[in-house]
Design a protein around this motif. Sequence first.
Motif, PDB file in Angstrom:
ATOM      1  N   LYS A  10      15.461   2.451   0.389  1.00 41.67           N
ATOM      2  CA  LYS A  10      15.556   3.399   1.447  1.00 41.67           C
ATOM      3  C   LYS A  10      16.978   4.105   1.305  1.00 41.67           C
ATOM      4  O   LYS A  10      18.069   3.365   1.427  1.00 41.67           O
ATOM      5  CB  LYS A  10      15.357   3.037   2.809  1.00 41.67           C
ATOM      6  CG  LYS A  10      14.147   2.381   3.012  1.00 41.67           C
ATOM      7  CD  LYS A  10      13.914   2.101   4.469  1.00 41.67           C
ATOM      8  CE  LYS A  10      12.578   0.998   4.646  1.00 41.67           C
ATOM      9  NZ  LYS A  10      12.584   0.716   6.163  1.00 41.67           N
ATOM     10  N   ALA A  15      12.210   6.756   0.860  1.00 40.22           N
ATOM     11  CA  ALA A  15      11.895   5.406   0.291  1.00 40.22           C
ATOM     12  C   ALA A  15      11.455   5.309  -1.028  1.00 40.22           C
ATOM     13  O   ALA A  15      10.460   6.180  -1.562  1.00 40.22           O
ATOM     14  CB  ALA A  15      11.101   4.552   1.290  1.00 40.22           C
ATOM     15  N   LEU A  43       6.162   1.256   5.605  1.00 37.80           N
ATOM     16  CA  LEU A  43       7.232   2.629   5.449  1.00 37.80           C
ATOM     17  C   LEU A  43       6.339   3.745   6.041  1.00 37.80           C
ATOM     18  O   LEU A  43       7.028   4.528   6.766  1.00 37.80           O
ATOM     19  CB  LEU A  43       7.354   2.901   4.024  1.00 37.80           C
ATOM     20  CG  LEU A  43       8.180   2.117   3.163  1.00 37.80           C
ATOM     21  CD1 LEU A  43       8.003   2.367   1.581  1.00 37.80           C
ATOM     22  CD2 LEU A  43       9.465   2.253   3.785  1.00 37.80           C
ATOM     23  N   THR A  49      11.379   7.178   7.578  1.00 37.67           N
ATOM     24  CA  THR A  49      10.956   7.438   6.321  1.00 37.67           C
ATOM     25  C   THR A  49      10.108   8.494   6.176  1.00 37.67           C
ATOM     26  O   THR A  49       9.005   8.416   6.911  1.00 37.67           O
ATOM     27  CB  THR A  49      10.199   6.114   5.746  1.00 37.67           C
ATOM     28  OG1 THR A  49      10.908   5.090   5.581  1.00 37.67           O
ATOM     29  CG2 THR A  49       9.617   6.541   4.212  1.00 37.67           C
TER      30      THR A  49
END
Length: 260
Positions: A10, A15, A43, A49
Motif C-alpha cells: 500500500k 494498493a 482492501l 485504499t
Amino acid sequence: MNFENILVEKTNEIATITINRPKKLNALNKATIEELHEAFKDLNNDVNTKVILLTGSGDKAFVAGADISEFAHFSEAEGGKLAAKGQELLFDFVENLSTPVIALVNGFALGGGLELAMSCHFRIASDNARVGLPETSLGVIPGYGGTQRLPQLIGKGKAMELIMTAGMMSAEEAKAYGLVNYVVTQEELKPLAEKIAGKIIKNSSVAIGKAIEAVNSGFKDGENGYKSEINAFGACFGTEDFKEGTTAFLEKRKPNFPNK
C-alpha cells in the motif's frame, strides 16, 4: 495478513496485489484464489485504499492460466462446483467491488488469467503481453466468466473466433479491440497505472462505487441499467461527498471529499 501466493503493498491510497508464483507463471490454484479473495475483501473494506492495482510477478506472465493439475481428474459435478466457487470467490467478486481495480497485464494472460483481467474494471498492458482463452484445446470451455465478459468487451464475433481457435491476441491487437486501454513498455506499466490511479483518487470514492454498480447492472440479466443509474444517482444526493463536491464547485475550490 500473511499470504503464501500473493504480495500486497500500500502506498498513498493505492494498493498493489501481485500474484507471486513465478515458477508456475503465476497460475491460479485454489489457494491463490482464496488468498486473492481475502486480499480484495480487506482492501475494499479499508477506507484508506482508493484504488487497487493487480499484476503478476516477473516479466513473463500476468497469470498464465489455471493450475490444470488441480482439476484434470474432476467429475462433471466437481467441474461445475469449481467454476461456481471460483466465480463467487474471485471473478464476480472483483467485478462488483466498489473500489476500482486496474489489471496490469505484464505478459501472458491466458485462460483464467485473462478471465481475471477481464473481471477488473479496466486493463492496461505491457507491449509483450499476449492474451487468449485456450480452454477448447484442453477439451473444456472458459469457466470463470470468459464466455460472457470477452464478448461484452470485444464483440461476439471476435470472441467466438478466439474461443473456438484457442488463439492469442497481441497487446496491440487487444488494444485495437478495446480489451485493454493502453499498451506501454514493461518499465512504463506501473507508473502509468499509478498516474491513472492518482486521477481516480481525486474524485469521490462513494460516487465511483455507485458508478461501478450502475455500469455493471447494464450487463446483468433481469436488471434495468437505466433504472439502476437513476437509483444510484439519487443515492449520491444523500452523501457527504455530494455536499462537499457541489459546495467546492460553487466556491471555486478543489473538493476535499470525506468519502462518505
